[in-house]
Design an enzyme around this catalytic site. Structure first.
Site, PDB file in Angstrom:
ATOM      1  N   THR A 114       0.818  -1.214   0.000  1.00  0.00           N
ATOM      2  CA  THR A 114       0.000   0.000   0.000  1.00  0.00           C
ATOM      3  C   THR A 114       0.855   1.268   0.000  1.00  0.00           C
ATOM      4  N   GLY A 153       2.528  -3.061   8.355  1.00  0.00           N
ATOM      5  CA  GLY A 153       2.729  -3.325   9.778  1.00  0.00           C
ATOM      6  C   GLY A 153       4.194  -3.622  10.073  1.00  0.00           C
ATOM      7  N   GLU A 398      -6.159  -6.014   3.914  1.00  0.00           N
ATOM      8  CA  GLU A 398      -6.288  -7.173   3.022  1.00  0.00           C
ATOM      9  C   GLU A 398      -7.442  -6.998   2.043  1.00  0.00           C
TER      10      GLU A 398
HETATM   11  C1  LIG Z   1      -1.730 -15.688   9.168  1.00  0.00           C
HETATM   12  C2  LIG Z   1      -2.647 -14.533   8.956  1.00  0.00           C
HETATM   13  C3  LIG Z   1      -3.378 -14.218  10.208  1.00  0.00           C
HETATM   14  C4  LIG Z   1      -4.695 -13.547   9.949  1.00  0.00           C
HETATM   15  C5  LIG Z   1      -4.573 -12.072  10.020  1.00  0.00           C
HETATM   16  C6  LIG Z   1      -4.270 -11.654  11.379  1.00  0.00           C
HETATM   17  C7  LIG Z   1      -3.747 -10.505  11.569  1.00  0.00           C
HETATM   18  C8  LIG Z   1      -3.401  -9.589  10.466  1.00  0.00           C
HETATM   19  C9  LIG Z   1      -2.936  -8.351  11.038  1.00  0.00           C
HETATM   20  C10 LIG Z   1      -2.875  -7.202  10.381  1.00  0.00           C
HETATM   21  C11 LIG Z   1      -3.117  -7.076   8.921  1.00  0.00           C
HETATM   22  C12 LIG Z   1      -1.846  -7.452   8.283  1.00  0.00           C
HETATM   23  C13 LIG Z   1      -1.561  -7.140   7.142  1.00  0.00           C
HETATM   24  C14 LIG Z   1      -2.402  -6.373   6.210  1.00  0.00           C
HETATM   25  C15 LIG Z   1      -1.886  -6.386   4.974  1.00  0.00           C
HETATM   26  C16 LIG Z   1      -2.479  -5.669   3.874  1.00  0.00           C
HETATM   27  O1  LIG Z   1      -3.476  -4.997   3.952  1.00  0.00           O
HETATM   28  S1  LIG Z   1      -1.587  -5.945   2.445  1.00  0.00           S
HETATM   29  C17 LIG Z   1      -2.357  -4.986   1.231  1.00  0.00           C
HETATM   30  C18 LIG Z   1      -3.693  -5.564   0.871  1.00  0.00           C
HETATM   31  N1  LIG Z   1      -4.200  -4.875  -0.265  1.00  0.00           N
HETATM   32  C19 LIG Z   1      -5.226  -5.344  -0.969  1.00  0.00           C
HETATM   33  O2  LIG Z   1      -5.853  -6.330  -0.643  1.00  0.00           O
HETATM   34  C20 LIG Z   1      -5.557  -4.582  -2.206  1.00  0.00           C
HETATM   35  C21 LIG Z   1      -6.959  -4.886  -2.676  1.00  0.00           C
HETATM   36  N2  LIG Z   1      -7.026  -4.715  -4.114  1.00  0.00           N
HETATM   37  C22 LIG Z   1      -6.852  -5.803  -4.951  1.00  0.00           C
HETATM   38  O3  LIG Z   1      -6.667  -6.932  -4.569  1.00  0.00           O
HETATM   39  C23 LIG Z   1      -6.917  -5.521  -6.418  1.00  0.00           C
HETATM   40  O4  LIG Z   1      -6.602  -4.179  -6.695  1.00  0.00           O
HETATM   41  C24 LIG Z   1      -8.326  -5.779  -6.986  1.00  0.00           C
HETATM   42  C25 LIG Z   1      -8.605  -7.245  -6.829  1.00  0.00           C
HETATM   43  C26 LIG Z   1      -9.359  -4.962  -6.256  1.00  0.00           C
HETATM   44  C27 LIG Z   1      -8.358  -5.390  -8.439  1.00  0.00           C
HETATM   45  O5  LIG Z   1      -7.193  -5.914  -8.979  1.00  0.00           O
HETATM   46  P1  LIG Z   1      -6.957  -5.789 -10.540  1.00  0.00           P
HETATM   47  O6  LIG Z   1      -5.602  -6.224 -10.899  1.00  0.00           O
HETATM   48  O7  LIG Z   1      -7.395  -4.431 -10.966  1.00  0.00           O
HETATM   49  O8  LIG Z   1      -7.891  -6.926 -11.051  1.00  0.00           O
HETATM   50  P2  LIG Z   1      -9.259  -6.812 -11.789  1.00  0.00           P
HETATM   51  O9  LIG Z   1     -10.342  -6.403 -10.854  1.00  0.00           O
HETATM   52  O10 LIG Z   1      -9.089  -6.021 -13.069  1.00  0.00           O
HETATM   53  O11 LIG Z   1      -9.420  -8.341 -12.143  1.00  0.00           O
HETATM   54  C28 LIG Z   1      -8.499  -8.950 -13.057  1.00  0.00           C
HETATM   55  C29 LIG Z   1      -8.599 -10.418 -12.871  1.00  0.00           C
HETATM   56  O12 LIG Z   1      -7.708 -10.793 -11.810  1.00  0.00           O
HETATM   57  C30 LIG Z   1      -8.419 -11.522 -10.826  1.00  0.00           C
HETATM   58  N3  LIG Z   1      -7.814 -11.245  -9.543  1.00  0.00           N
HETATM   59  C31 LIG Z   1      -7.756 -10.066  -8.894  1.00  0.00           C
HETATM   60  N4  LIG Z   1      -7.127 -10.221  -7.711  1.00  0.00           N
HETATM   61  C32 LIG Z   1      -6.770 -11.529  -7.625  1.00  0.00           C
HETATM   62  C33 LIG Z   1      -6.086 -12.317  -6.628  1.00  0.00           C
HETATM   63  N5  LIG Z   1      -5.676 -11.774  -5.463  1.00  0.00           N
HETATM   64  N6  LIG Z   1      -5.868 -13.608  -6.887  1.00  0.00           N
HETATM   65  C34 LIG Z   1      -6.315 -14.149  -8.049  1.00  0.00           C
HETATM   66  N7  LIG Z   1      -7.005 -13.487  -9.029  1.00  0.00           N
HETATM   67  C35 LIG Z   1      -7.207 -12.184  -8.797  1.00  0.00           C
HETATM   68  C36 LIG Z   1      -9.824 -11.018 -10.927  1.00  0.00           C
HETATM   69  O13 LIG Z   1     -10.721 -11.951 -10.383  1.00  0.00           O
HETATM   70  C37 LIG Z   1      -9.976 -10.870 -12.426  1.00  0.00           C
HETATM   71  O14 LIG Z   1     -10.186 -12.118 -12.973  1.00  0.00           O
HETATM   72  P3  LIG Z   1     -11.207 -12.246 -14.208  1.00  0.00           P
HETATM   73  O15 LIG Z   1     -10.649 -11.338 -15.271  1.00  0.00           O
HETATM   74  O16 LIG Z   1     -12.531 -11.782 -13.708  1.00  0.00           O
HETATM   75  O17 LIG Z   1     -11.159 -13.694 -14.550  1.00  0.00           O
HETATM   76  C1  FAD Z   2      -4.805  -2.060  10.383  1.00  0.00           C
HETATM   77  C2  FAD Z   2      -4.266  -2.010   8.986  1.00  0.00           C
HETATM   78  C3  FAD Z   2      -3.135  -2.756   8.670  1.00  0.00           C
HETATM   79  C4  FAD Z   2      -2.614  -2.705   7.365  1.00  0.00           C
HETATM   80  N1  FAD Z   2      -1.468  -3.412   7.084  1.00  0.00           N
HETATM   81  C5  FAD Z   2      -0.956  -3.326   5.834  1.00  0.00           C
HETATM   82  C6  FAD Z   2       0.261  -4.020   5.516  1.00  0.00           C
HETATM   83  O1  FAD Z   2       0.839  -4.694   6.379  1.00  0.00           O
HETATM   84  N2  FAD Z   2       0.759  -3.909   4.248  1.00  0.00           N
HETATM   85  C7  FAD Z   2       0.135  -3.167   3.279  1.00  0.00           C
HETATM   86  O2  FAD Z   2       0.628  -3.109   2.156  1.00  0.00           O
HETATM   87  N3  FAD Z   2      -1.032  -2.501   3.547  1.00  0.00           N
HETATM   88  C8  FAD Z   2      -1.572  -2.564   4.796  1.00  0.00           C
HETATM   89  N4  FAD Z   2      -2.741  -1.903   5.075  1.00  0.00           N
HETATM   90  C9  FAD Z   2      -3.375  -1.063   4.028  1.00  0.00           C
HETATM   91  C10 FAD Z   2      -4.658  -1.737   3.528  1.00  0.00           C
HETATM   92  O3  FAD Z   2      -4.338  -2.850   2.753  1.00  0.00           O
HETATM   93  C11 FAD Z   2      -5.455  -0.707   2.709  1.00  0.00           C
HETATM   94  O4  FAD Z   2      -5.838   0.339   3.552  1.00  0.00           O
HETATM   95  C12 FAD Z   2      -6.704  -1.389   2.122  1.00  0.00           C
HETATM   96  O5  FAD Z   2      -6.304  -2.226   1.063  1.00  0.00           O
HETATM   97  C13 FAD Z   2      -7.737  -0.375   1.636  1.00  0.00           C
HETATM   98  O6  FAD Z   2      -7.186   0.415   0.611  1.00  0.00           O
HETATM   99  P1  FAD Z   2      -7.281   2.016   0.713  1.00  0.00           P
HETATM  100  O7  FAD Z   2      -6.721   2.402   2.003  1.00  0.00           O
HETATM  101  O8  FAD Z   2      -6.714   2.536  -0.538  1.00  0.00           O
HETATM  102  O9  FAD Z   2      -8.849   2.313   0.758  1.00  0.00           O
HETATM  103  P2  FAD Z   2      -9.713   2.999  -0.404  1.00  0.00           P
HETATM  104  O10 FAD Z   2      -9.833   2.057  -1.534  1.00  0.00           O
HETATM  105  O11 FAD Z   2      -9.211   4.356  -0.656  1.00  0.00           O
HETATM  106  O12 FAD Z   2     -11.135   3.011   0.346  1.00  0.00           O
HETATM  107  C14 FAD Z   2     -11.864   4.190   0.554  1.00  0.00           C
HETATM  108  C15 FAD Z   2     -13.292   3.961   0.042  1.00  0.00           C
HETATM  109  O13 FAD Z   2     -13.228   3.846  -1.382  1.00  0.00           O
HETATM  110  C16 FAD Z   2     -14.059   2.780  -1.814  1.00  0.00           C
HETATM  111  N5  FAD Z   2     -13.597   2.200  -3.072  1.00  0.00           N
HETATM  112  C17 FAD Z   2     -12.320   2.081  -3.490  1.00  0.00           C
HETATM  113  N6  FAD Z   2     -12.248   1.443  -4.667  1.00  0.00           N
HETATM  114  C18 FAD Z   2     -13.527   1.152  -5.025  1.00  0.00           C
HETATM  115  C19 FAD Z   2     -14.135   0.491  -6.126  1.00  0.00           C
HETATM  116  N7  FAD Z   2     -13.418  -0.022  -7.143  1.00  0.00           N
HETATM  117  N8  FAD Z   2     -15.479   0.355  -6.127  1.00  0.00           N
HETATM  118  C20 FAD Z   2     -16.219   0.833  -5.108  1.00  0.00           C
HETATM  119  N9  FAD Z   2     -15.718   1.474  -4.030  1.00  0.00           N
HETATM  120  C21 FAD Z   2     -14.381   1.628  -3.996  1.00  0.00           C
HETATM  121  C22 FAD Z   2     -13.923   1.762  -0.692  1.00  0.00           C
HETATM  122  O14 FAD Z   2     -15.029   0.853  -0.705  1.00  0.00           O
HETATM  123  C23 FAD Z   2     -13.925   2.656   0.548  1.00  0.00           C
HETATM  124  O15 FAD Z   2     -15.267   2.885   0.961  1.00  0.00           O
HETATM  125  C24 FAD Z   2      -3.269  -1.916   6.372  1.00  0.00           C
HETATM  126  C25 FAD Z   2      -4.419  -1.183   6.701  1.00  0.00           C
HETATM  127  C26 FAD Z   2      -4.922  -1.227   8.001  1.00  0.00           C
HETATM  128  C27 FAD Z   2      -6.148  -0.441   8.341  1.00  0.00           C
END
Ligand SMILES: CCCCC/C=C\C/C=C\C/C=C\C=C\C(=O)SCCNC(=O)CCNC(=O)[C@H](O)C(C)(C)COP(=O)(O)OP(=O)(O)OC[C@H]1O[C@@H](n2cnc3c(N)ncnc32)[C@H](O)[C@@H]1OP(=O)(O)O
Ligand code: FAD
Length: 621
Positions: A114, A153, A398
């Site tokens: 992110t 994190g 996530e």
């Molecule tokens: C051991 C674990 C313990 C449990 C947890 C406990 C504690 C955890 C503590 C704290 C949290 C810790 C860490 C937090 C980490 C993070 O937050 S890391 C960052 C996370 N960020 C995200 O999740 C970002 C979310 N956004 C996305 O995943 C993509 O941007 C999105 C999927 C929204 C769109 O991606 P894009 O490339 O634009 O894809 P499309 O929408 O155009 O789709 C294209 C095709 O690809 C397929 N696809 C998309 N994502 C995936 C995937 N992950 N895997 C497989 N396939 C994927 C999608 O379905 C489309 O397929 P089709 O074309 O429809 O067939």
């Molecule tokens: C506690 C915590 C721990 C984290 N740990 C990590 C980490 O270890 N590593 C890491 O890389 N990241 C981490 N993150 C970041 C996290 O993965 C992002 O905050 C999360 O993926 C959401 O993305 P954003 O912040 O851009 O939200 P945004 O996407 O900006 O969300 C804002 C609003 O926009 C809306 N929105 C966005 N896109 C769309 C769409 N296509 N259609 C409709 N609505 C939409 C959402 O629904 C939401 O209501 C952490 C976040 C938190 C809160």
């Protein structure tokens, strides 16, 4: 399993309580003290795992719940994302190089994706990794303010390594997002390496014990060998090669954590909140149920049962669904490792959908548990505020929940479109290949099969209607993107209905698998209550096409209310069955011994504000 279910060797239980339980009270600490205290416990935890030769996953997770009650430590991103990504995306050589060091905690890593300007839209991330064949290095750079890495994190102060997701450039061509192993800090001084600007992003809604941080690259070079090369490689001369595999493999870490969040965050958080609220409701006596009779347990009020027992049923449902989600993840992930990637889209969809559905329901449920505990529920002593802020983060990290539901909906639309073109669906969406029966089989018996069929009908109908509405929007001249956006509320609801059906189906299968008739009967009651509450709360979905009528809805309401009194005698036993140790609960209201008032008073007297301090006296004089 050594510890599962509190099977900790007795003498070491006292040690654990000394190490983790009876330590300084989290609630009386500042953020910096909480963070430092967490680091001390991380060191203790690592030593104890070595001392007790702890390797079993379930044992370590149980023990983590004692060491870090309702909080995430830096071990979360390290063990939950850094190590799994190395294993899933690294070549054999890279795995050999980094995984042993990480597993021995000689290096501590996080997952750095992110940025300040982007989190959801991964394809919009801006950090670049440009290959230089002369030096055989990737040069990492943060080209804009919005490209600064933000949120990972452990990034602020703790981790000395990270997996950085960055756009790979070779000879000016952008190859998209790739994972890179980056050393962030000196292993001697722990100072950030030259070319890196790092720090903590500041106080948050929760997660006080984790230093979520920022990272800015200023043309920072890393060796060519540091790009994780299981699925694609960059040769010394800059040639890019890749297996003909799904480019989404680089998104694998997100699927893993989403799959784990269902049980580890939503399931555990809601089950703990129910344990606290139901035990406290059996202790708390208040008001008069009958004139000149003693004050009753508040758990005897029907309204209190109506607040808590559906949440108890939901906690069991999310728990079972989380266990199933983990099983499916590891099964499909093993298939993928053997080259069979057919089920990756379904795994992505169901992990995205269930992560969103269960963390939203759990957050809502934990708050209702707090509200059911009156004034003491609002005290930090209840443990509920900490459980809430920890669990509700799962609605955002996530993958933000709305976005995850839309990903699930995208898959459902693909499947439904395929069915219309003659393709037979399988797995969690096999029901979309069946003819939607409009005949409701619900009777006053409310068999689990008939209840599951009701949710199947609702999901199938809402998916069908979402698909047809999408087609109508396009037929009326909207382009595909606008049609999708104009249909996105309907799409998220269809995805939720799919996840709701999935959860009811899992619960039904668990009940049917139980051999002990007494336990089976009690779990059946919980499954019925879960389903009946789902119908009641979403009744519009069930009567919209005439599937349910008003008389049947009345039957649903009556059965729902009668189940409350049937569940009452077993309510406390059902939360005791979660087997949370008091240290894991972190709650005076939820103490196993029920000794609430005495310990609440003892706790309050210890609060720092009660320590005589001249400054305060002067202010108050
Ligand atoms: C051991 C674990 C313990 C449990 C947890 C406990 C504690 C955890 C503590 C704290 C949290 C810790 C860490 C937090 C980490 C993070 O937050 S890391 C960052 C996370 N960020 C995200 O999740 C970002 C979310 N956004 C996305 O995943 C993509 O941007 C999105 C999927 C929204 C769109 O991606 P894009 O490339 O634009 O894809 P499309 O929408 O155009 O789709 C294209 C095709 O690809 C397929 N696809 C998309 N994502 C995936 C995937 N992950 N895997 C497989 N396939 C994927 C999608 O379905 C489309 O397929 P089709 O074309 O429809 O067939
Ligand atoms: C506690 C915590 C721990 C984290 N740990 C990590 C980490 O270890 N590593 C890491 O890389 N990241 C981490 N993150 C970041 C996290 O993965 C992002 O905050 C999360 O993926 C959401 O993305 P954003 O912040 O851009 O939200 P945004 O996407 O900006 O969300 C804002 C609003 O926009 C809306 N929105 C966005 N896109 C769309 C769409 N296509 N259609 C409709 N609505 C939409 C959402 O629904 C939401 O209501 C952490 C976040 C938190 C809160």
């Amino acid at each position: 399993m050594l510890f599962k279910g509190g099977g900790l060797p007795h003498e070491s239980l006292a040690l654990q309580e000394k190490l983790f339980g009876a330590g300084p009270d989290y609630n009386f600490m500042t953020r910096i003290e909480r963070f430092k205290n967490s680091l001390v416990r991380v060191q203790h935890f690592i030593r104890c795992c070595a001392r007790y030769n702890l390797h079993d996953h379930a044992d370590k997770k149980w023990f983590e719940g004692v060491a870090f009650p309702n909080e995430v430590s830096v071990l979360g991103p390290h063990s939950g994302m850094f190590i799994p990504t190395l294993k899933e995306q690294g070549s054999e050589e890279q795995i050999q190089k980094w995984v042993p060091q990480a597993e021995k905690h000689q290096i501590m890593g996080t997952y750095i994706q992110t940025e300040l300007g982007h989190g959801t839209f991964v394809r919009g991330l801006e950090t670049t990794a440009t290959y230089d064949p002369k030096t055989e290095e990737f040069i990492l750079n943060s080209p804009t303010l919005t490209s600064i890495k933000w949120w990972p994190g452990g990034l602020g102060r703790t981790c000395n390594f990270g997996i950085v997701m960055a756009l790979l450039y070779i000879d000016g061509k952008n190859y998209g997002m790739h994972p890179f192993v980056v050393q962030l800090r000196s292993l001697k001084t722990h100072e950030p390496l030259p070319g890196l600007t790092m720090g903590d992003i500041g106080p948050k809604f929760g997660f006080d014990t984790v230093d979520n941080g920022y990272l800015q690259f200023n043309h920072f070079g890393i060796p060519r060998e540091n790009m994780l090369m299981k699925y694609c490689q960059v040769l010394k001369n800059g040639t890019y090669t890749k297996q003909t595999r799904n480019p989404k493999f680089s998104y694998g870490a997100m699927i893993f954590v989403r799959s784990m969040v269902v049980y580890e965050v939503a399931g555990q958080g809601l089950a703990k909140a129910c344990t606290i609220a139901i035990r406290y409701s059996a202790i708390r006596r208040q008001s008069e149920l009958k004139k000149s009779r003693p004050e009753p347990q508040i758990l005897d009020y029907q309204t209190q049962q109506y607040k808590l027992f559906p949440l108890l049923a939901l906690a069991y449902a999310v728990w079972f669904t989380g266990v199933r989600m983990k099983e499916i993840y590891f099964m499909v992930n093993n298939e993928i490792k053997q080259g069979h990637t057919e089920r990756l889209p379904e795994l992505h969809a169901i992990s995205s959908g269930l992560k969103a559905f269960t963390t939203s329901m759990a957050s809502w449920g934990i708050e209702r548990c707090r509200l059911a505990c009156g004034g003491h529920g609002y005290s930090a002593a209840s443990g509920l505020p900490k459980i809430y802020v920890n669990a509700t983060g799962g609605c955002t990290y996530e993958g933000e929940n709305t976005v995850m539901l839309l990903q699930c909906a995208r898959f459902l639309m693909n499947i439904y479109g395929g069915v219309k073109n003659g393709r037979r669906p399988s797995g969690s969406v096999n029901y979309l290949g069946e003819r939607i029966s409009s005949r409701c089989t619900l009777t006053s018996e409310f068999t689990l099969k008939s209840l599951a069929d009701a949710f199947k009908h609702r999901a199938a109908r809402m998916i069908k209607e979402a698909s047809e509405r999408l087609n109508r929007l396009q037929a009326s001249g909207n382009d595909p993107e606008d049609s999708w956006n104009l249909n996105s509320v309907v799409l998220t609801k269809a995805a939720e209905a799919h996840c709701h059906y999935y959860m009811v189906l899992v619960f039904e299968s668990v009940v049917e698998s139980v051999e002990d008739n007494c336990v089976k009967d009690i779990l059946r009651q919980l499954c019925q209550l879960l389903a009946l509450c789902g119908i009641q709360e979403n009744s519009g979905d069930f009567i919209q096409d005439g599937f349910l009528n008003n008389d049947q809805l009345e039957l649903v309401k009556q059965k729902q209310l009668s189940l409350l009194s049937e569940i009452r005698p077993n309510a406390v036993l059902l939360v005791d069955a979660f087997e949370f140790h008091d240290v894991q609960l972190g709650s005076i209201l939820g103490r196993f011994d029920g000794n609430v008032y005495e310990n609440l008073f003892k706790w309050a007297k210890k609060t720092p504000l009660n320590k005589p301090e001249d400054l305060i006296h002067r202010l108050l004089r």
